[in-house]
Write a protein that holds these residues in place. Structure first.
Motif, PDB file in Angstrom:
ATOM      1  N   VAL A   1       0.845  -1.196   0.000  1.00 36.08           N
ATOM      2  CA  VAL A   1       0.000   0.000   0.000  1.00 36.08           C
ATOM      3  C   VAL A   1       0.877   1.241   0.000  1.00 36.08           C
ATOM      4  CG1 VAL A   1      -1.746   1.331   1.232  1.00 36.08           C
ATOM      5  CG2 VAL A   1      -1.870  -1.175   1.221  1.00 36.08           C
ATOM      6  N   GLN A   2       0.581   2.169  -0.866  1.00 29.22           N
ATOM      7  CA  GLN A   2       1.289   3.442  -0.907  1.00 29.22           C
ATOM      8  C   GLN A   2       0.300   4.544  -0.554  1.00 29.22           C
ATOM      9  OE1 GLN A   2       3.045   3.528  -4.884  1.00 29.22           O
ATOM     10  NE2 GLN A   2       5.033   3.044  -3.987  1.00 29.22           N
ATOM     11  N   LEU A   3       0.716   5.353   0.406  1.00 27.49           N
ATOM     12  CA  LEU A   3      -0.102   6.469   0.837  1.00 27.49           C
ATOM     13  C   LEU A   3       0.380   7.752   0.195  1.00 27.49           C
ATOM     14  CD1 LEU A   3      -0.266   5.600   4.623  1.00 27.49           C
ATOM     15  CD2 LEU A   3      -2.118   5.362   2.983  1.00 27.49           C
ATOM     16  N   GLN A   4      -0.548   8.575  -0.227  1.00 26.66           N
ATOM     17  CA  GLN A   4      -0.195   9.843  -0.858  1.00 26.66           C
ATOM     18  C   GLN A   4      -1.032  10.944  -0.249  1.00 26.66           C
ATOM     19  OE1 GLN A   4       2.247  10.513  -3.357  1.00 26.66           O
ATOM     20  NE2 GLN A   4       1.768  12.565  -2.639  1.00 26.66           N
ATOM     21  N   ALA A   5      -0.371  11.810   0.504  1.00 30.98           N
ATOM     22  CA  ALA A   5      -1.033  12.992   1.044  1.00 30.98           C
ATOM     23  C   ALA A   5      -0.697  14.175   0.152  1.00 30.98           C
ATOM     24  CB  ALA A   5      -0.571  13.264   2.469  1.00 30.98           C
ATOM     25  N   ASN A  26      -7.929  -1.130  -1.313  1.00 27.54           N
ATOM     26  CA  ASN A  26      -9.051  -0.791  -0.446  1.00 27.54           C
ATOM     27  C   ASN A  26      -8.632  -0.302   0.938  1.00 27.54           C
ATOM     28  OD1 ASN A  26     -11.151  -1.466  -2.273  1.00 27.54           O
ATOM     29  ND2 ASN A  26     -10.842  -3.628  -1.831  1.00 27.54           N
ATOM     30  N   PHE A  27      -7.379   0.052   1.075  1.00 28.63           N
ATOM     31  CA  PHE A  27      -6.846   0.411   2.381  1.00 28.63           C
ATOM     32  C   PHE A  27      -7.684   1.482   3.072  1.00 28.63           C
ATOM     33  CE2 PHE A  27      -3.695   0.690   5.612  1.00 28.63           C
ATOM     34  CZ  PHE A  27      -3.597   2.023   5.963  1.00 28.63           C
ATOM     35  N   LEU A  28      -8.007   2.535   2.373  1.00 27.96           N
ATOM     36  CA  LEU A  28      -8.753   3.633   2.993  1.00 27.96           C
ATOM     37  C   LEU A  28     -10.206   3.249   3.242  1.00 27.96           C
ATOM     38  CD1 LEU A  28      -7.390   6.744   1.082  1.00 27.96           C
ATOM     39  CD2 LEU A  28      -6.730   5.891   3.329  1.00 27.96           C
ATOM     40  N   VAL A  33      -9.080   5.814   9.528  1.00 25.53           N
ATOM     41  CA  VAL A  33      -7.943   6.567   8.997  1.00 25.53           C
ATOM     42  C   VAL A  33      -7.694   7.805   9.843  1.00 25.53           C
ATOM     43  CG1 VAL A  33      -7.070   7.827   6.983  1.00 25.53           C
ATOM     44  CG2 VAL A  33      -8.396   5.729   6.677  1.00 25.53           C
ATOM     45  N   GLY A  34      -6.439   8.115  10.013  1.00 24.58           N
ATOM     46  CA  GLY A  34      -6.069   9.296  10.774  1.00 24.58           C
ATOM     47  C   GLY A  34      -5.222  10.251   9.966  1.00 24.58           C
ATOM     48  N   TRP A  35      -5.342  11.510  10.312  1.00 18.85           N
ATOM     49  CA  TRP A  35      -4.418  12.534   9.825  1.00 18.85           C
ATOM     50  C   TRP A  35      -3.463  12.869  10.960  1.00 18.85           C
ATOM     51  CZ3 TRP A  35      -3.210  14.346   5.167  1.00 18.85           C
ATOM     52  CH2 TRP A  35      -4.116  14.164   4.121  1.00 18.85           C
ATOM     53  N   TYR A  36      -2.203  12.963  10.625  1.00 21.46           N
ATOM     54  CA  TYR A  36      -1.144  13.209  11.581  1.00 21.46           C
ATOM     55  C   TYR A  36      -0.302  14.382  11.081  1.00 21.46           C
ATOM     56  CZ  TYR A  36      -2.207   8.298  12.623  1.00 21.46           C
ATOM     57  OH  TYR A  36      -2.834   7.110  12.930  1.00 21.46           O
ATOM     58  N   ARG A  37       0.471  14.943  11.972  1.00 17.67           N
ATOM     59  CA  ARG A  37       1.427  15.959  11.539  1.00 17.67           C
ATOM     60  C   ARG A  37       2.681  15.870  12.385  1.00 17.67           C
ATOM     61  NH1 ARG A  37      -1.788  21.399  13.547  1.00 17.67           N
ATOM     62  NH2 ARG A  37      -1.440  21.144  15.802  1.00 17.67           N
ATOM     63  N   PRO A  99      -2.348   1.541  15.186  1.00 19.78           N
ATOM     64  CA  PRO A  99      -0.988   1.168  14.817  1.00 19.78           C
ATOM     65  C   PRO A  99      -0.869  -0.197  14.171  1.00 19.78           C
ATOM     66  CG  PRO A  99      -0.996   2.248  16.947  1.00 19.78           C
ATOM     67  CD  PRO A  99      -2.433   2.051  16.564  1.00 19.78           C
ATOM     68  N   ASN A 100      -1.677  -1.160  14.602  1.00 21.23           N
ATOM     69  CA  ASN A 100      -1.559  -2.509  14.049  1.00 21.23           C
ATOM     70  C   ASN A 100      -1.879  -2.553  12.563  1.00 21.23           C
ATOM     71  OD1 ASN A 100      -0.817  -3.499  16.510  1.00 21.23           O
ATOM     72  ND2 ASN A 100      -2.787  -4.473  16.967  1.00 21.23           N
ATOM     73  N   PHE A 101      -2.585  -1.566  12.062  1.00 26.76           N
ATOM     74  CA  PHE A 101      -2.992  -1.572  10.663  1.00 26.76           C
ATOM     75  C   PHE A 101      -2.216  -0.552   9.822  1.00 26.76           C
ATOM     76  CE2 PHE A 101      -6.370  -4.514  11.237  1.00 26.76           C
ATOM     77  CZ  PHE A 101      -6.848  -4.296  12.502  1.00 26.76           C
ATOM     78  N   GLN A 102      -1.269   0.126  10.439  1.00 27.60           N
ATOM     79  CA  GLN A 102      -0.541   1.153   9.705  1.00 27.60           C
ATOM     80  C   GLN A 102       0.428   0.526   8.716  1.00 27.60           C
ATOM     81  OE1 GLN A 102       1.036   3.676  12.807  1.00 27.60           O
ATOM     82  NE2 GLN A 102      -0.863   4.856  12.961  1.00 27.60           N
ATOM     83  N   VAL A 103       0.627   1.242   7.633  1.00 27.99           N
ATOM     84  CA  VAL A 103       1.546   0.843   6.577  1.00 27.99           C
ATOM     85  C   VAL A 103       2.663   1.878   6.531  1.00 27.99           C
ATOM     86  CG1 VAL A 103      -0.255  -0.346   5.279  1.00 27.99           C
ATOM     87  CG2 VAL A 103       0.201   2.093   4.839  1.00 27.99           C
ATOM     88  N   PRO A 104       3.696   1.630   5.717  1.00 27.42           N
ATOM     89  CA  PRO A 104       4.789   2.600   5.662  1.00 27.42           C
ATOM     90  C   PRO A 104       4.273   4.002   5.363  1.00 27.42           C
ATOM     91  CG  PRO A 104       5.459   0.592   4.615  1.00 27.42           C
ATOM     92  CD  PRO A 104       4.014   0.418   4.940  1.00 27.42           C
ATOM     93  N   TRP A 105       4.831   4.959   6.093  1.00 22.88           N
ATOM     94  CA  TRP A 105       4.391   6.337   5.947  1.00 22.88           C
ATOM     95  C   TRP A 105       4.832   6.901   4.594  1.00 22.88           C
ATOM     96  CZ3 TRP A 105       1.427   8.578   9.755  1.00 22.88           C
ATOM     97  CH2 TRP A 105       1.353   7.860  10.952  1.00 22.88           C
ATOM     98  N   GLY A 106       3.968   7.655   3.976  1.00 25.43           N
ATOM     99  CA  GLY A 106       4.347   8.340   2.752  1.00 25.43           C
ATOM    100  C   GLY A 106       5.176   9.575   3.078  1.00 25.43           C
ATOM    101  N   GLN A 107       5.406  10.396   2.073  1.00 21.46           N
ATOM    102  CA  GLN A 107       6.238  11.588   2.255  1.00 21.46           C
ATOM    103  C   GLN A 107       5.500  12.708   2.976  1.00 21.46           C
ATOM    104  OE1 GLN A 107       7.661  12.583  -1.713  1.00 21.46           O
ATOM    105  NE2 GLN A 107       9.543  11.449  -1.358  1.00 21.46           N
TER     106      GLN A 107
END
Length: 115
Positions: A1-5, A26-28, A33-37, A99-107
């Motif tokens: 899964v690749q995340l793109q913000a 179908n990840f999202l 889903v959370g938004w982080y900063r 956290p158990n469902f998190q994937v590698p963080w995008g940029q």
């Protein structure tokens, strides 16, 4: 899964931005889903989350200013940010809420609030 913000940028105090989070598959759709900063020199913090059924949650510092929403048809999660403050300056990320469902963080996407 690749995340793109996406959707970040430079905005004056009091301004608005809308961030978008896209992901493959179908990840999202299936995850809360959370938004982080993460601001320079600080730990990544969770700002807002939305369950798979659409129930939102916010930390106190963004409550009333930020709105998280999801469009399952377009497989996208949004963060509408209003009344932005200089202290909102950070790189913004999206990922699974738990956290158990998190994937590698995008940029992430840079948000800079400055006059």
């Amino acid at each position: 899964v690749q995340l793109q913000a996406s959707g970040g940028g430079l905005v004056q105090p009091g301004g608005s931005l809308r961030l978008s989070c896209a992901a493959s598959g179908n990840f999202l759709k299936i995850n809360a889903v959370g938004w982080y900063r993460q601001a320079p020199g600080q730990k990544r913090e969770l700002l807002a989350g939305i369950t798979s059924s659409g129930t939102p949650h916010y930390i106190d510092s963004v409550k009333g200013r930020f709105t998280i929403s999801r469009d399952n048809a377009n497989n996208t999660v949004y963060l509408q940010m209003n009344a932005l403050k200089p202290e909102d300056t950070a790189v913004y990320f999206c990922n699974a809420l738990f956290p158990n469902f998190q994937v590698p963080w995008g940029q992430g996407t840079q948000v800079t609030v400055s006059s």
